[in-house]
Write a protein that holds these residues in place. Structure first.
Motif, mmCIF file in Angstrom:
data_model
loop_
_atom_site.group_PDB
_atom_site.id
_atom_site.type_symbol
_atom_site.label_atom_id
_atom_site.label_comp_id
_atom_site.label_asym_id
_atom_site.label_seq_id
_atom_site.Cartn_x
_atom_site.Cartn_y
_atom_site.Cartn_z
ATOM 1 N N PRO A 151 6.420 -30.980 -9.101
ATOM 2 C CA PRO A 151 7.837 -30.867 -9.471
ATOM 3 C C PRO A 151 8.144 -29.535 -10.138
ATOM 4 N N LYS A 152 9.419 -29.174 -10.180
ATOM 5 C CA LYS A 152 9.856 -27.997 -10.924
ATOM 6 C C LYS A 152 9.999 -28.331 -12.403
ATOM 7 N N GLY A 153 10.423 -29.548 -12.697
ATOM 8 C CA GLY A 153 10.607 -29.967 -14.082
ATOM 9 C C GLY A 153 9.292 -30.336 -14.747
ATOM 10 N N ARG A 154 9.330 -30.374 -16.065
ATOM 11 C CA ARG A 154 8.155 -30.766 -16.846
ATOM 12 C C ARG A 154 8.651 -31.549 -18.065
ATOM 13 N N GLU A 155 8.404 -32.839 -18.070
ATOM 14 C CA GLU A 155 8.847 -33.654 -19.193
ATOM 15 C C GLU A 155 7.982 -33.395 -20.424
ATOM 16 N N LEU A 203 1.898 -37.778 -17.338
ATOM 17 C CA LEU A 203 1.180 -37.316 -16.154
ATOM 18 C C LEU A 203 2.135 -36.648 -15.177
ATOM 19 N N ARG A 204 1.742 -35.476 -14.705
ATOM 20 C CA ARG A 204 2.572 -34.661 -13.817
ATOM 21 C C ARG A 204 1.683 -34.042 -12.754
ATOM 22 N N GLY A 224 8.165 -36.171 -9.929
ATOM 23 C CA GLY A 224 9.443 -35.771 -10.510
ATOM 24 C C GLY A 224 10.448 -35.268 -9.495
ATOM 25 N N ASP A 225 10.946 -34.026 -9.745
ATOM 26 C CA ASP A 225 11.961 -33.452 -8.859
ATOM 27 C C ASP A 225 11.360 -32.530 -7.802
ATOM 28 N N ALA A 226 10.130 -32.801 -7.408
ATOM 29 C CA ALA A 226 9.558 -32.033 -6.296
ATOM 30 C C ALA A 226 10.565 -32.014 -5.155
ATOM 31 N N PRO A 227 10.868 -30.832 -4.598
ATOM 32 C CA PRO A 227 11.943 -30.734 -3.595
ATOM 33 C C PRO A 227 11.574 -31.391 -2.269
ATOM 34 N N ILE A 252 12.205 -33.811 -14.221
ATOM 35 C CA ILE A 252 13.366 -33.377 -13.447
ATOM 36 C C ILE A 252 14.046 -32.255 -14.223
ATOM 37 N N ALA A 253 14.019 -31.038 -13.686
ATOM 38 C CA ALA A 253 14.493 -29.860 -14.414
ATOM 39 C C ALA A 253 15.962 -29.954 -14.787
#
Length: 534
Positions: free
Chosen positions: A483-487, A450-451, A163-166, A517-518
């Motif tokens: 990632p920071k986000g969690r779908e 999956l995250r 995802g939006d892992a920095p 993506i947060a």
């Protein structure tokens, strides 16, 4: 002002062409406002490059601020003042990169110069104008220090589960060498492309398909074909050897065949269907007609274009054992370096009924030859594919009155050349059959695709360089991919038969933080589908 370089420089340049720089000047000094202009144009007092063009380098020589014999500020002009500027650049390169020879320093300054005048080396500006900023940047192919592993502008595509892992802000420092064996510090994380959001609704509704099925005795066959609107004459199978060549107007979307070998054994084969879908067909644990909220146990963790699949089920007393497998390719809405990469998935599961409760536990293995959970890492980040082990648990409960509830959980452990990480996915389904008539079905699904939960890169990288021995210094570098986000997905589906042979389906969904993506806005949508006959 000569059309050729002064013999004072031209003569030694002709004798030692790789070690001599002849200085020319660019710019015009305006004494009134004491400004310098026309820095892209040769100064009026400067000789042209002429026959020595391969050794001439321009630098600012007009209005160079310095001091006079009294110590006061003064602006001098002349090639005598562009020459010290070039000499200072030579000294700076020699100090920063002590491995360089004189010839290499000269070559670097020539190769990094700003091209002026006629493209390439010319008789006025020679090799161009000094650009010290470019001279101290890597030139030529770069590779990890101590190896031949190339480091390019892009060294990988992050897996969708990250995802939006920095990524761009991670610290994955390493030393690379350029074409002159000069050492530079780079952050490899900045060379990884962040995963793009997928467009699941468009993909789910893409094309126009028809489904047909037949059964005889213990054998059943299902087939889906999609219309090609650019060609006439309706539907037919493409590349299957069925029908004359001029009738191949459609592509085979999916097909499966299920056969019961005996009272305890059944086998299924599929095309463009997942191994998990075949397993569910054999166990009777259908996942429901959802377009967006995925069956978390039925996907490899990324969008895939399935090839062949199979499943074999055998009952042993009260327990059912199912072996399933599939092969396919990574698929992405926006093409990446991972698109089209092959994978293979195999699983072994065990299930049992306890009255109204059905339980299943399975272990599976995902083998990717070139990718990491649908992403792809370059050679500098541990290229060479990955292996993931999944543990899947599922429980289903008949609540009465046609209502069924089920829980699904997946845990994954992935290892690749550059590190390892864990991942998870979860789902809850609630279904009601016979809501308005005997054939309809209402379903609700809540799921998290999956995250990546923890882990990431853990690599031994060159993080220092010793010019005395021309050897790198290594250390272990770690950085996470979570990632920071969690779908979170929610989808409501309804389907029913209409007009005898027709079928009506409606789906409405919402995706919170799609793609993990947060900052992504909530994705809301729906679809109503109607088919009639074949």
């Amino acid at each position: 002002i000569g059309l050729n370089a002064d013999p004072f420089g031209a003569v030694p340049a002709s004798a030692f062409p790789t070690n001599v720089i002849i200085a020319g000047s660019v710019g015009t000094f305006n004494s009134g406002p004491q400004t310098v202009t026309n820095t892209d144009t040769i100064s009026v007092f400067s000789n042209r490059a002429g026959t020595s063009q391969s050794n001439v380098l321009m630098a600012l020589g007009a209005g160079v601020k310095t001091i006079d014999e009294t110590g006061g500020r003064f602006f001098y002009s002349g090639t005598s003042f562009s020459a010290p500027t070039i000499t200072g650049a030579v000294a700076l390169l020699a100090q920063l990169f002590p491995n360089l020879t004189g010839a290499q320093i000269v070559d670097i300054l020539f190769r990094s110069a700003d091209d002026l005048g006629t493209p390439g080396t010319d008789s006025i500006y020679g090799r161009g104008r000094l650009n010290i900023g470019r001279a101290v940047q890597p030139i030529g192919a770069t590779s990890l220090a101590g190896s031949a592993v190339p480091v390019t502008g892009s060294n990988g595509d992050a897996p969708p589960a990250s995802g939006d892992a920095p990524v761009k802000n991670m610290q994955l420092g390493a030393i690379v060498l350029d074409g002159y064996s000069r050492a530079f510090a780079v952050n490899l994380a900045r060379t990884i492309k962040v995963a793009q959001q997928s467009q699941p609704l468009r993909r789910a509704l893409e094309g126009n398909s028809r489904v047909a099925g037949a059964s005889t005795g213990a054998v059943s066959i299902a087939m889906t074909v999609a219309e090609r609107r650019d060609l006439p004459n309706g539907y037919a199978l493409s590349r299957t050897g069925i029908g004359p060549e001029d009738l191949r107007k459609a592509r085979l979307v999916a097909g499966s065949a299920v056969a019961r070998l005996d009272r305890k054994t059944a086998v299924a084969f599929g095309f463009s269907e997942s191994g998990k879908a075949l397993e569910r067909r054999l166990t009777g644990a259908e996942a429901g007609a959802f377009l967006i909220a995925k069956d978390v146990a039925g996907t490899p963790g990324f969008d895939a274009r399935r090839g062949g699949s199979m499943a074999v089920r055998r009952t042993v007393g009260p327990v059912g054992l199912t072996f399933a497998g599939e092969s396919g390719e990574v698929w992405t809405d926006i093409r990446t370096s991972a698109t089209g990469s092959p994978y293979r998935w195999t699983s072994l599961s065990m299930d049992r009924n306890f009255g109204r409760t059905w339980l299943s536990a399975g272990i599976s293995r995902l083998e990717e030859k070139e990718t990491v959970l649908g992403g792809r890492m370059g050679a500098a980040l541990g290229a060479g594919g990955s292996g993931t082990t999944f543990l899947d648990l599922e429980a289903r409960r008949e609540l009465g009155s046609g209502i069924t509830a089920s829980l699904t959980a997946r845990r994954g452990w992935t290892k690749f050349g550059g590190g390892a990480f864990t991942s998870g996915a979860y789902g809850f389904d609630l279904a009601k059959t016979g809501l308005l008539n005997a054939d309809d079905r209402l379903g609700l699904r809540l799921s998290q695709p999956l995250r990546i939960d923890s882990g990431g890169f853990a690599m031994t990288l060159p993080t220092g360089f010793n010019y005395d021995s021309m050897s790198p210094v290594y250390s272990l570098v770690r950085t996470g991919l979570a990632p920071k986000g969690r779908e979170l997905d929610a989808e409501l589906s309804y389907s029913t038969r209409v007009l005898g042979t027709g079928w009506l389906g409606a789906n409405f969904y919402g995706r919170r933080q799609p793609g993990h993506i947060a900052d992504a806005g909530t994705d809301l949508g729906g679809a109503i589908r109607f088919t009639l006959g074949f």
